[in-house]
Scaffold this active site. Structure first.
Site, PDB file in Angstrom:
ATOM      1  N   HIS A  60       0.926  -1.181  -0.226  1.00  0.00           N
ATOM      2  CA  HIS A  60      -0.010  -0.135   0.022  1.00  0.00           C
ATOM      3  C   HIS A  60       0.829   1.125  -0.121  1.00  0.00           C
ATOM      4  O   HIS A  60       1.513   1.607   1.029  1.00  0.00           O
ATOM      5  CB  HIS A  60      -1.026   0.089   1.356  1.00  0.00           C
ATOM      6  CG  HIS A  60      -1.829   1.132   1.171  1.00  0.00           C
ATOM      7  ND1 HIS A  60      -3.203   1.040   0.855  1.00  0.00           N
ATOM      8  CD2 HIS A  60      -1.878   2.500   1.395  1.00  0.00           C
ATOM      9  CE1 HIS A  60      -4.062   2.170   0.890  1.00  0.00           C
ATOM     10  NE2 HIS A  60      -3.054   3.014   1.496  1.00  0.00           N
ATOM     11  N   HIS A  62       1.653   5.483  -2.261  1.00  0.00           N
ATOM     12  CA  HIS A  62       1.008   6.636  -2.974  1.00  0.00           C
ATOM     13  C   HIS A  62       2.140   7.431  -3.720  1.00  0.00           C
ATOM     14  O   HIS A  62       2.694   8.263  -3.266  1.00  0.00           O
ATOM     15  CB  HIS A  62       0.229   7.555  -2.275  1.00  0.00           C
ATOM     16  CG  HIS A  62      -1.104   6.816  -1.564  1.00  0.00           C
ATOM     17  ND1 HIS A  62      -2.185   7.048  -2.451  1.00  0.00           N
ATOM     18  CD2 HIS A  62      -1.590   6.435  -0.618  1.00  0.00           C
ATOM     19  CE1 HIS A  62      -3.251   6.602  -1.575  1.00  0.00           C
ATOM     20  NE2 HIS A  62      -2.741   6.136  -0.567  1.00  0.00           N
ATOM     21  N   GLN A 155      -9.502   9.188  -5.306  1.00  0.00           N
ATOM     22  CA  GLN A 155      -9.274   9.829  -4.173  1.00  0.00           C
ATOM     23  C   GLN A 155     -10.350  10.832  -3.531  1.00  0.00           C
ATOM     24  O   GLN A 155     -10.422  10.732  -2.419  1.00  0.00           O
ATOM     25  CB  GLN A 155      -8.022  10.757  -4.360  1.00  0.00           C
ATOM     26  CG  GLN A 155      -7.546  11.714  -3.065  1.00  0.00           C
ATOM     27  CD  GLN A 155      -6.954  11.087  -1.947  1.00  0.00           C
ATOM     28  OE1 GLN A 155      -5.634  10.699  -2.114  1.00  0.00           O
ATOM     29  NE2 GLN A 155      -7.481  10.708  -0.902  1.00  0.00           N
ATOM     30  N   HIS A 213      -9.361   1.656  -0.007  1.00  0.00           N
ATOM     31  CA  HIS A 213      -9.079   2.650   1.382  1.00  0.00           C
ATOM     32  C   HIS A 213     -10.696   2.253   1.917  1.00  0.00           C
ATOM     33  O   HIS A 213     -11.475   2.808   1.515  1.00  0.00           O
ATOM     34  CB  HIS A 213      -8.744   3.776   0.988  1.00  0.00           C
ATOM     35  CG  HIS A 213      -7.574   3.995   0.467  1.00  0.00           C
ATOM     36  ND1 HIS A 213      -6.963   3.663  -0.761  1.00  0.00           N
ATOM     37  CD2 HIS A 213      -6.719   5.001   0.933  1.00  0.00           C
ATOM     38  CE1 HIS A 213      -5.941   4.136  -0.709  1.00  0.00           C
ATOM     39  NE2 HIS A 213      -5.484   4.863   0.237  1.00  0.00           N
ATOM     40  N   GLU A 216     -10.962   4.270   6.611  1.00  0.00           N
ATOM     41  CA  GLU A 216      -9.766   5.095   7.321  1.00  0.00           C
ATOM     42  C   GLU A 216     -10.422   6.341   8.327  1.00  0.00           C
ATOM     43  O   GLU A 216     -10.365   7.454   7.760  1.00  0.00           O
ATOM     44  CB  GLU A 216      -8.751   5.648   6.374  1.00  0.00           C
ATOM     45  CG  GLU A 216      -7.363   6.176   6.767  1.00  0.00           C
ATOM     46  CD  GLU A 216      -6.666   6.567   5.834  1.00  0.00           C
ATOM     47  OE1 GLU A 216      -5.610   6.890   6.232  1.00  0.00           O
ATOM     48  OE2 GLU A 216      -7.068   6.788   4.582  1.00  0.00           O
ATOM     49  N   ASP A 312       2.377   3.258   2.900  1.00  0.00           N
ATOM     50  CA  ASP A 312       1.418   4.197   2.614  1.00  0.00           C
ATOM     51  C   ASP A 312       2.191   5.448   2.018  1.00  0.00           C
ATOM     52  O   ASP A 312       1.657   6.179   0.903  1.00  0.00           O
ATOM     53  CB  ASP A 312       0.466   4.580   3.858  1.00  0.00           C
ATOM     54  CG  ASP A 312      -0.777   5.239   3.466  1.00  0.00           C
ATOM     55  OD1 ASP A 312      -0.952   5.337   2.475  1.00  0.00           O
ATOM     56  OD2 ASP A 312      -1.377   5.535   4.696  1.00  0.00           O
TER      57      ASP A 312
END
Length: 429
Positions: A60, A62, A155, A213, A216, A312
């Site tokens: 995971h 970005h 996102q 996701h 969270e 992450d």
């Protein structure tokens, strides 16, 4: 003749004095005491009793945002929501060239630390799909030395964003590998549940993996993981779906979780916790006692759920630290989850190696005949010492080719009354 022979290695399972023989990029033999005389090779490397591990895997990340810290400003509050807002400010300033340059720099960091496979979520919210095109270019450029798997990640919410579903479909058409989502960021709980159903159906239609996701949040009523597990079972996606973060489980009552965890296990959904970021971003509305925020890692593992740890973020709008070292991630995960038993610490090492590889569906991963000859030699004697020290990566190989090397770390001391001393951070038995 072999291409490569590693001798006198320790393996994560505890075996010692092990030799690993390599030919044509594959491991052909793993046995104790095999010597260069018995198995001649073009190159022989004496591991000298240090730990030989499969490469690290980050399930995971970005990469489209990495190394952008401070652009166009710093996240003053350090919160998740300001990070999302800051990413929105940065997006109009992005260029494909800069995205590619930063991502390639991060991949260099990763390889140097023995991290050879990364699943990166890529923002699909903007109709230009600029981050998608940039990361597809990066994937192509690093293919010879790093496995980069891309997730189509809306996102700003696939239903919340005008044209969000169409953008995501276009990203998949361009070659993105995995269907992503962010149900807790949709406008309502109902929209969040609807997005999970919609995106899982899209993945089933296209024969793709899913990585969302999910929850969270510190809100114990954010329960989209339940919908994700249900849709996985309904659509026959068992083993192909992952829920990332799952931080709301930290705040849920035990009775509900006692029903939820078996549902997750039965549906074959895996879980990825992100210890560094979860512990940083969650609990921000608390004074004291303050919640840790990370999901229920040992309980999920005990139920048979595949649990992995992700990095992450590294130096981006959400997190100002990081170095591509998955042992930092395992170290934090061990502490937050209080997994300090011998078995627990070894499970945390698995969370950044074997379990993470399982989440990515990596083939030919491991230290066994028939696997790719991809591994990292660590200046540690076992996996627990590796987590404790985050030691030097003495060598990193991919399919039998040496990609990175770091000298053994030694400290020279001159102490009054004791004379010169050489100290190695690893304590070999």
């Amino acid at each position: 003749m072999l291409d490569l022979l590693i001798t006198h290695a320790r393996l994560p399972d505890g075996r010692q004095n092990v030799s690993v023989a390599v030919h044509d990029g594959k491991i052909v033999e793993v046995s104790e005491g095999l010597s260069a005389v018995q198995a001649p090779a073009h190159e022989t490397v004496d591991a000298a009793g240090w730990l030989l591990s499969p490469p690290f895997v980050d399930p995971h990340f970005h990469m489209d945002a990495t190394l952008s810290y401070g652009l166009p400003r710093v996240n003053a509050s350090g919160t998740l929501l300001e990070g999302i807002a800051l990413w929105g400010e940065l997006k109009p300033l992005l260029t494909e060239e800069a995205l590619v340059e930063r991502a390639l720099a991060y991949c260099d960091w990763a390889v140097a630390r023995g991290l050879l496979a990364i699943r990166s979520h890529v923002d699909t919210s903007d109709p230009s799909l600029l981050p998608v095109r940039a990361m597809l270019e990066v994937k192509k450029r690093v293919a010879s030395y790093l496995d980069l798997q891309l997730v189509a990640f809306p996102q700003d919410g696939v239903l919340r964003t005008p044209g969000g579903l169409n953008n995501l479909r276009r990203a998949l058409d361009l070659g993105v590998d995995v269907v992503g989502g962010i149900p807790h960021f949709e406008r309502t709980m109902a929209d969040g549940a609807a997005s999970v159903k919609l995106l899982c159906e899209l993945a089933a239609e296209r024969g793709l993996l899913v990585d969302m996701h999910c929850d969270e949040s510190d809100d114990p009523l954010s329960r989209h993981i339940e919908t994700l597990a249900y849709e996985t079972h309904r659509l026959g996606l068992q083993g192909r779906v992952n829920g990332s973060h799952l931080t709301s489980m930290h705040s849920m009552d035990n009775y509900y979780v006692s029903k939820l965890i078996p549902l997750i296990a039965q549906s074959g959904v895996s879980a990825v916790a992100n210890p560094l970021i979860n512990i940083t971003l969650q609990g921000r509305h608390d004074s004291y006692p303050k919640r840790r925020g990370m999901t229920r890692v040992p309980e999920l593992m005990a139920a048979g759920v595949t649990v992995a740890f992700g990095h992450d973020c590294v130096m981006d709008p959400w997190y100002s630290l990081g170095s591509a070292d998955m042992l930092d991630v395992a170290h934090m995960g061990l502490h937050v989850a209080q997994m300090t038993s011998q078995e627990g610490m070894r499970a945390c090492f698995d969370a950044v190696t074997a379990n993470a590889a399982r989440v990515l569906h990596l083939s030919d991963y491991g230290l066994a005949p028939g696997c790719d000859a991809s591994f990292v030699l660590l200046q540690a004697r076992d996996v627990i010492e590796a987590i404790r020290l985050r030691p030097a990566r003495l060598g990193v190989w991919r399919k039998g080719v040496l990609l990175a090397r770091t000298p053994e770390q030694l400290s020279s001391l001159t102490l009054p009354g004791r004379g010169p001393t050489t100290l190695s951070p690893g304590l070999r038995a």
